[in-house]
Design an enzyme around this catalytic site. Sequence first.
Site, PDB file in Angstrom:
ATOM      1  N   HIS A 155       0.835  -1.192   0.000  1.00 58.29           N
ATOM      2  CA  HIS A 155       0.000   0.000   0.000  1.00 58.29           C
ATOM      3  C   HIS A 155       0.873   1.246   0.000  1.00 58.29           C
ATOM      4  O   HIS A 155       1.841   1.345   0.765  1.00 58.29           O
ATOM      5  CB  HIS A 155      -0.909   0.020   1.237  1.00 58.29           C
ATOM      6  CG  HIS A 155      -1.984  -1.016   1.192  1.00 58.29           C
ATOM      7  ND1 HIS A 155      -3.294  -0.709   0.925  1.00 58.29           N
ATOM      8  CD2 HIS A 155      -1.936  -2.357   1.365  1.00 58.29           C
ATOM      9  CE1 HIS A 155      -4.010  -1.813   0.938  1.00 58.29           C
ATOM     10  NE2 HIS A 155      -3.203  -2.829   1.206  1.00 58.29           N
ATOM     11  N   TYR A 199     -10.021   4.369   6.812  1.00 60.52           N
ATOM     12  CA  TYR A 199     -10.263   4.668   8.217  1.00 60.52           C
ATOM     13  C   TYR A 199     -11.417   5.667   8.261  1.00 60.52           C
ATOM     14  O   TYR A 199     -11.270   6.816   7.842  1.00 60.52           O
ATOM     15  CB  TYR A 199      -9.026   5.287   8.859  1.00 60.52           C
ATOM     16  CG  TYR A 199      -7.906   4.312   9.132  1.00 60.52           C
ATOM     17  CD1 TYR A 199      -7.711   3.800  10.413  1.00 60.52           C
ATOM     18  CD2 TYR A 199      -7.038   3.898   8.125  1.00 60.52           C
ATOM     19  CE1 TYR A 199      -6.674   2.913  10.687  1.00 60.52           C
ATOM     20  CE2 TYR A 199      -6.006   3.009   8.385  1.00 60.52           C
ATOM     21  CZ  TYR A 199      -5.835   2.523   9.667  1.00 60.52           C
ATOM     22  OH  TYR A 199      -4.815   1.634   9.925  1.00 60.52           O
ATOM     23  N   PRO A 221      -5.126  -1.100  18.299  1.00 58.65           N
ATOM     24  CA  PRO A 221      -4.769  -1.509  16.932  1.00 58.65           C
ATOM     25  C   PRO A 221      -4.921  -0.434  15.873  1.00 58.65           C
ATOM     26  O   PRO A 221      -4.516  -0.644  14.734  1.00 58.65           O
ATOM     27  CB  PRO A 221      -5.735  -2.672  16.661  1.00 58.65           C
ATOM     28  CG  PRO A 221      -6.910  -2.408  17.549  1.00 58.65           C
ATOM     29  CD  PRO A 221      -6.350  -1.778  18.775  1.00 58.65           C
ATOM     30  N   LYS A 281       0.539  -0.946  15.099  1.00 57.01           N
ATOM     31  CA  LYS A 281       1.905  -0.957  15.609  1.00 57.01           C
ATOM     32  C   LYS A 281       2.292  -2.207  16.402  1.00 57.01           C
ATOM     33  O   LYS A 281       3.473  -2.413  16.681  1.00 57.01           O
ATOM     34  CB  LYS A 281       2.138   0.269  16.513  1.00 57.01           C
ATOM     35  CG  LYS A 281       2.093   1.582  15.766  1.00 57.01           C
ATOM     36  CD  LYS A 281       3.188   1.639  14.726  1.00 57.01           C
ATOM     37  CE  LYS A 281       2.905   2.680  13.679  1.00 57.01           C
ATOM     38  NZ  LYS A 281       3.538   2.383  12.407  1.00 57.01           N
ATOM     39  N   TYR A 306       3.070   6.087  10.465  1.00 63.13           N
ATOM     40  CA  TYR A 306       2.331   4.915   9.986  1.00 63.13           C
ATOM     41  C   TYR A 306       3.236   3.943   9.241  1.00 63.13           C
ATOM     42  O   TYR A 306       3.165   2.725   9.435  1.00 63.13           O
ATOM     43  CB  TYR A 306       1.177   5.367   9.085  1.00 63.13           C
ATOM     44  CG  TYR A 306       0.143   4.289   8.848  1.00 63.13           C
ATOM     45  CD1 TYR A 306      -0.891   4.097   9.757  1.00 63.13           C
ATOM     46  CD2 TYR A 306       0.187   3.475   7.724  1.00 63.13           C
ATOM     47  CE1 TYR A 306      -1.846   3.115   9.549  1.00 63.13           C
ATOM     48  CE2 TYR A 306      -0.759   2.495   7.507  1.00 63.13           C
ATOM     49  CZ  TYR A 306      -1.784   2.317   8.439  1.00 63.13           C
ATOM     50  OH  TYR A 306      -2.700   1.334   8.228  1.00 63.13           O
TER      51      TYR A 306
END
Length: 385
Positions: free
Chosen positions: A72, A195, A287, A291, A379
Amino acid sequence: MRTQVAIIGGGPAGLLLSHLLHRRGIDSVVLESRDRDYVEHRQRAGMLEQGTTDVLRESGAGERLDREGLVHRGLELRFGGAGHRVPLTGLTGRTVTVYAQTEIVKDLVARRLADGGDVRFEAEAVALDASAPSVTFRSGGRIRRLECDYIAACDGFHGVGRAAVPGLRTFEREYPFAWLGILADVPPSTDELIYAHHDRGFALHSLRSPRVSRLYLQVPPEEDLAAWPDARIWDELAARFATDDGWELREGPITDRSITPMRSFVAEPLRHDRLFLAGDAGHIVPPTGAKGLNLAVSDVTVLARAFAERYASGSHTLLDGYSDACLRRVWRAEHFSYWMTTLLHTDPAATGFEHRLQRSHLEYVASSEAAQTSLAENYTGLPLA
């Protein structure tokens, strides 16, 4: 029995540590309380930072990851009926890869056994001694003792490792919500993770493979799974992902479902005498920031280097610095995970003022390259210590 490093826990942290030690000529024994079938099939998500994929590739354990992992280069923040893409690679030059922990465990088990590694399933650690290092474990109805130079506790949040460290300081936060997660036999409705923030609660659309979707809903922590039949799950997901341009969510048979509470937790220090804590044994993150697995990989990578220095030169410098080095990364990840969680979830106790602040923050992140760069750097993963 005797070995150089006794490793408690046959999850990705313990197996990867054993693999990294083997490549450096260091003997280890892995003790895993569950049987092999359970370990290789327990469902866990897997969003791998750039550094994690680099470690797996460089160690020779990344062949199937490279073949089957879903790379991604961005993610979408969705709120107010619209999506806002964060170009992770464009901002950082790094990527993330979806590859389930389940598959990493299968790869590492196969690699350790092919290399002649000593991985003992159904071997439950019941006690340990960190000073004259040894692990007492139960296997096949017998109690046995494994003597060693060092112990690595990679045995999760509820294992015996952390309980053996005296004088621990712990830091914890419980969140007023949980995740209802599902696996569904349906091609993903998106090419990149979504998200979604919604007044009814957070939702996440992830991917397991080109044919399997992984999705999550925010629910109360005391929620009863039986109250969520398939139709209700799909209706709620569709409502939270809805956009003004008519985006549609694909539906399919749900093959797995569970409810996961949300917690932040850190124990300090991560070392006592000859015992070292790694992964969930020492820290837990919600979550949302993806991580957990990545912190475990970081821990054992640092620990493997420290053991290699110790056996090659006799120096204890890296071993002595292990806890501080790992905790610096842990606390950065804890903050990022907390930030992502509070940014995107709907707090049932929040005031109208707080809801408006949250919406303003979302709009800022969606419109600011500086804010998106900070998100993308964290991220995709900061460099390993």
